[in-house]
Design an enzyme around this catalytic site. Structure first.
Site, PDB file in Angstrom:
ATOM      1  CB  THR A 198      -1.576  -0.355   0.848  1.00  0.00           C
ATOM      2  OG1 THR A 198      -0.428   0.509   2.402  1.00  0.00           O
ATOM      3  CG2 THR A 198      -1.447  -1.399   1.371  1.00  0.00           C
ATOM      4  CD  GLU A 343      -5.596  -2.649   2.126  1.00  0.00           C
ATOM      5  OE1 GLU A 343      -5.987  -2.561   1.038  1.00  0.00           O
ATOM      6  OE2 GLU A 343      -4.629  -2.226   2.901  1.00  0.00           O
ATOM      7  CD1 TRP A 456     -19.135  12.653  11.118  1.00  0.00           C
ATOM      8  CD2 TRP A 456     -19.277  10.964   9.268  1.00  0.00           C
ATOM      9  NE1 TRP A 456     -18.513  11.646  11.858  1.00  0.00           N
ATOM     10  CE2 TRP A 456     -18.826  10.476  10.964  1.00  0.00           C
ATOM     11  CE3 TRP A 456     -19.589  10.016   8.617  1.00  0.00           C
ATOM     12  CZ2 TRP A 456     -18.395   9.698  11.340  1.00  0.00           C
ATOM     13  CZ3 TRP A 456     -18.629   8.813   8.661  1.00  0.00           C
ATOM     14  CH2 TRP A 456     -18.321   8.325  10.392  1.00  0.00           C
TER      15      TRP A 456
HETATM   16  P1  ADP Z   1      -3.385   3.842  -2.168  1.00  0.00           P
HETATM   17  O1  ADP Z   1      -2.257   2.389  -1.813  1.00  0.00           O
HETATM   18  O2  ADP Z   1      -2.986   4.735  -3.314  1.00  0.00           O
HETATM   19  O3  ADP Z   1      -4.107   4.011  -1.281  1.00  0.00           O
HETATM   20  P2  ADP Z   1      -5.622   1.994  -2.818  1.00  0.00           P
HETATM   21  O4  ADP Z   1      -5.685   1.935  -4.452  1.00  0.00           O
HETATM   22  O5  ADP Z   1      -4.675   0.413  -2.138  1.00  0.00           O
HETATM   23  O6  ADP Z   1      -3.889   2.218  -3.097  1.00  0.00           O
HETATM   24  O7  ADP Z   1      -6.296   2.869  -2.468  1.00  0.00           O
HETATM   25  C1  ADP Z   1      -7.820   2.468  -1.883  1.00  0.00           C
HETATM   26  C2  ADP Z   1      -8.428   3.433  -1.351  1.00  0.00           C
HETATM   27  O8  ADP Z   1      -8.571   4.418  -2.951  1.00  0.00           O
HETATM   28  C3  ADP Z   1      -9.571   2.454  -1.414  1.00  0.00           C
HETATM   29  O9  ADP Z   1      -9.822   2.453   0.070  1.00  0.00           O
HETATM   30  C4  ADP Z   1     -11.135   4.358  -1.888  1.00  0.00           C
HETATM   31  O10 ADP Z   1     -10.900   4.940  -0.060  1.00  0.00           O
HETATM   32  C5  ADP Z   1     -10.305   4.719  -3.079  1.00  0.00           C
HETATM   33  N1  ADP Z   1     -10.675   4.342  -4.210  1.00  0.00           N
HETATM   34  C6  ADP Z   1     -10.828   3.115  -5.345  1.00  0.00           C
HETATM   35  N2  ADP Z   1     -11.397   3.165  -5.995  1.00  0.00           N
HETATM   36  C7  ADP Z   1     -12.464   4.339  -5.460  1.00  0.00           C
HETATM   37  C8  ADP Z   1     -13.265   5.021  -6.548  1.00  0.00           C
HETATM   38  N3  ADP Z   1     -14.174   4.278  -7.451  1.00  0.00           N
HETATM   39  N4  ADP Z   1     -14.461   6.065  -5.934  1.00  0.00           N
HETATM   40  C9  ADP Z   1     -13.999   6.356  -4.457  1.00  0.00           C
HETATM   41  N5  ADP Z   1     -12.860   6.136  -3.757  1.00  0.00           N
HETATM   42  C10 ADP Z   1     -12.175   5.051  -4.695  1.00  0.00           C
END
Ligand code: ADP
Length: 551
Positions: A198, A343, A456
C-alpha cells in the site's frame, strides 16, 4: 447401495470425483499461447517507438525468463522486485517470475526513496528488474539494500546505460540462456504469486501477498458479465500502472480472454495517449481520474474526439459527475466506475451500464454513475456503525465499509495478527452507503470525512458539486480546525482559466448543497499535490492549511 458418506470415506480425503485444480497463473499465458497466439500486445517503448508483439512471443519469452531465474538460483516463494513501466517485458515478468514459483513484487517507483528501500528490504529482494530510467534512483540507495545481489535493466544489451548498479545486466542478456520449452512447475495449494505494498501515506507501507488461486479467481470474476465489461473485440489501453494492485488484474484478464493490450510505457501525457488510442483503435481504457482529467483537457484544447473508445473504466478515487458528463457529451464514451483497493486485489464493485439505465435522463444516468457500483460475485459487502452493528442497505445510512471474499487480504505480509475480524470481515477504511438495489457509494475515506459540530460532511460530495463549476478544473475539500465547530470544510481549487471569483463559486454551490456544508473559504492553487498512485494527497494539504481558519 453404498451411501454417499461411506463412498466418500472410501475415497480417502477426496470429497468428490472432480479433478484437482493446479493453480499457476502461468496457465493463462500457456492458454493464450495456444488459443490466442497472434493477439497483439502493443507497447510504447521508452524511446517513443511503438512496437508490437503477441501472446505467443510473450509466453515463450516468459518461459525463458522463468528458466533463467531458476538458473540464477531464485527459489520458490522468493520475492523478485520490479520497478517497471507498462511494457511487454513487464508482462513477461508477470508470468516468468510468478510462473516459476517466485513472487512478482511490483514496486511503485513514485514512492519516496526511503520507502522504496524499506519495501526492497522488507520483501528481501535478491534480484531487481528495473527500467533504465530508474537506475539513478536505485544507484543512490543500493548500499542500503544489502540483500540485492543483481540488477537487471529492462532493455537490450546495446541500450544498457553506464551504471554503478551491482552486477548489472540487460534483460535481453539475462533471458538469453533461458529455455523456451521450460515447463511451469506444479505449485503448492495457495502458493504466493504477487506482492504489492500500500502507498503508506501514514507509517510504513504494508504488503499484500496475493496467491495464484486468489489471482485466478479475481481474473475470472473480472471477466464475468458483472465484471469489467470486457468484449471479445476490445483493444484495451492499460493506463493503470502495472505496479498498482497488479495492474487491476488486466495482465491476467486480457490474455485469459484473448484481448489485445495497448501499453503506454512512459507516455502518459495527452498527446502520447491520444496518438496511441487512435493508432491502436482503443475501445476500452483503464485509469485513475487524474490521468483522464489531463487527457480530457488535452482533447478539448486540440479539438480531438476519441472516436474509437466506447468505454473507460475509472477507479482509485471518486469519479466526479462532471467527468462522466464530459466523457459522454464530448466523446460518446460510457464511464464504468470501479472500486477496490490494494487489499482487495483490487476489483470489488463495478458500475456497469444496464438496460434500466437506458431509460434514464442523462442527468439521472450521470448521478447513478457517480456510485461505485455493485459487488461482483465472490465478494460480500456490509456497512457497520462504530459499535460494529450492521446498518440497513437503504441508501441513506452510512458507516464503515467491510468486505470479505477469496481475493481479499486476510493478513498483511509478515504481520503476526490477522487484518480481519473473527468472521473474516476486512475493514476498508471507507465510509459508504449501500442502496436497496445493491449499489455501494463511497461517502468518504474515514480519515477524510469532515466532522463539523458532531455532524459529518462528505468531502467527496462537496468536490463533486464544486467540480461542476465551469471555471474549476479540479476541486479538493479538506477539514481544517475551527474554534467553534472543531472542523470546517475548506475548498481548494485549481482554476480552469484566469477567473478566480470566490463569490461566484459560493453562489454556484448555493442550493446544490446543505447550507451548513458551505465551505468556510476557498483557496486557489496552481496544482494539487498527488501521491504515488495519482490520488490527491489530502494529508499534506490538511497539514499545510491546518491553521487557515484559526489565525
Ligand atoms: P493507495 O495505495 O493509493 O491507497 P489503494 O488503491 O489501495 O491505493 O487505495 C484504495 C482506496 O482508494 C479505497 O479504500 C478508496 O478509498 C479509494 N478508492 C478506490 N476506488 C475508488 C472509487 N471509485 N471511488 C472512491 N474512492 C475510491
Amino acid at each position: 447401495m453404498v451411501s454417499l458418506s461411506s463412498y466418500i470415506k472410501k475415497l480417502g480425503e477426496k470429497m468428490s470425483n472432480m479433478q484437482p485444480w493446479k493453480q499457476n497463473v502461468a496457465s493463462i499465458i500457456d492458454f493464450a499461447e495456444k488459443i490466442f497466439p497472434d493477439v497483439e500486445v502493443v507497447t510504447r517503448e521508452l524511446s517513443g517507438k511503438i512496437s508490437t508483439t503477441n501472446y505467443k512471443n510473450i509466453s515463450l519469452r516468459a518461459k525463458k525468463l522463468g528458466s533463467a531465474l531458476e538458473k540464477f538460483g531464485i527459489e520458490k516463494e522468493q520475492c523478485v522486485g520490479s520497478l517497471a513501466l507498462n511494457t511487454f517485458r513487464n508482462m513477461e515478468m508477470y508470468y516468468g517470475i510468478s510462473g516459476m514459483g517466485a513472487v512478482m513484487h511490483t514496486i511503485n517507483f513514485r514512492l519516496h526513496p526511503e520507502q522504496v528501500v524499506y519495501i526492497i528490504n522488507h520483501a528481501e529482494n535478491r534480484l531487481i528488474f528495473l527500467e533504465p530510467v530508474f537506475a539513478p534512483l536505485l544507484e543512490a540507495v543500493q548500499d542500503k539494500c544489502p540483500m540485492v545481489e543483481k540488477f537487471v535493466l529492462l532493455c537490450a544489451k546495446e541500450e544498457m546505460p553506464e551504471t554503478k548498479l551491482k552486477d548489472a545486466v540487460s534483460y535481453e542478456e539475462f533471458i538469453e540462456n533461458g529455455d523456451e520449452s521450460y515447463t511451469w512447475p506444479e505449485l503448492e495449494e495457495d502458493a504466493p504469486c504477487g506482492l504489492c505494498y500500500t502507498s503508506g501515506t501514514t507509517g510504513n507501507p504494508k504488503g499484500v501477498l496475493y496467491s495464484h488461486k486468489s489471482t485466478l479467481l479475481h481474473a475470472w470474476a473480472g471477466s464475468s458479465a458483472n465484471g469489467l465489461g470486457l468484449q471479445k473485440n476490445d483493444s484495451i489501453l492499460m493506463v493503470v500502472p502495472m505496479f498498482h494492485v497488479m495492474g487491476w488484474g488486466l495482465p491476467y484478464l486480457a490474455p485469459m480472454n484473448g484481448i489485445k493490450l495497448v501499453l503506454p510505457g512512459m507516455g502518459m501525457d495527452g498527446a502520447a495517449l491520444t496518438e496511441l488510442i487512435e493508432k491502436e483503435s482503443v475501445t476500452l481504457a483503464f485509469g485513475v481520474p487524474t490521468i483522464w482529467l489531463g487527457l480530457l483537457n488535452y482533447c478539448k484544447e486540440n479539438n480531438i474526439k476519441l472516436e474509437s473508445v466506447k468505454q473507460t473504466i475509472i477507479g482509485g478515487s471518486a469519479v466526479p459527475y462532471s467527468m462522466i458528463k464530459q466523457f459522454d457529451e464530448e466523446h460518446d464514451i460510457n464511464v464504468i466506475q470501479g472500486w477496490g483497493m490494494t487489499e482487495t486485489s483490487p476489483l470489488a464493485t463495478a458500475n456497469l451500464k444496464t438496460p434500466a439505465m437506458e431509460k434514464l435522463s442523462k442527468d439521472e444516468l450521470y448521478k447513478l454513475q457517480t456510485k461505485q457500483g455493485k459487488p461482483i460475485y465472490g465478494v460480500e459487502l456490509k456497512i457497520v456503525d462504530d459499535e460494529g452493528s450492521e446498518l440497513p442497505n437503504d441508501g441513506e445510512a452510512f458507516g464503515r465499509l467491510l468486505i470479505r471474499g477469496p481475493w481479499i487480504n486476510k493478513r498483511y505480509y509478515k504481520f503476526e495478527e490477522d487484518a480481519v475480524d473473527a468472521d473474516g470481515w476486512f475493514d476498508t477504511g471507507d465510509i459508504s452507503t449501500i442502496d436497496p438495489e445493491g449499489y455501494m457509494t463511497i461517502v468518504d475515506r474515514a480519515k477524510d470525512v469532515i466532522k463539523s459540530g458532531g455532524e459529518w460532511i462528505s468531502s467527496v460530495d462537496l468536490e463533486n458539486v464544486a467540480q461542476g463549476h465551469p471555471d474549476i478544473m479540479q476541486a479538493c475539500v479538506i477539514g481544517v480546525a475551527h474554534p467553534k465547530w472543531d472542523e470546517r470544510p475548506l475548498l481548494l481549487v485549481v482554476p480552469a482559466n484566469d477567473k478566480k471569483d470566490k463569490d461566484d463559486i459560493f453562489s454556484y454551490l448555493d442550493g446544490k448543497i446543505a447550507k451548513w456544508w458551505k465551505p468556510d473559504d476557498i483557496v486557489f492553487l496552481d496544482e494539487l499535490p498527488l501521491g504515488a498512485t495519482g490520488k490527491v494527497l489530502k494529508v499534506n494539504l490538511r497539514d499545510q492549511y491546518k491553521d487557515h481558519l484559526i489565525s
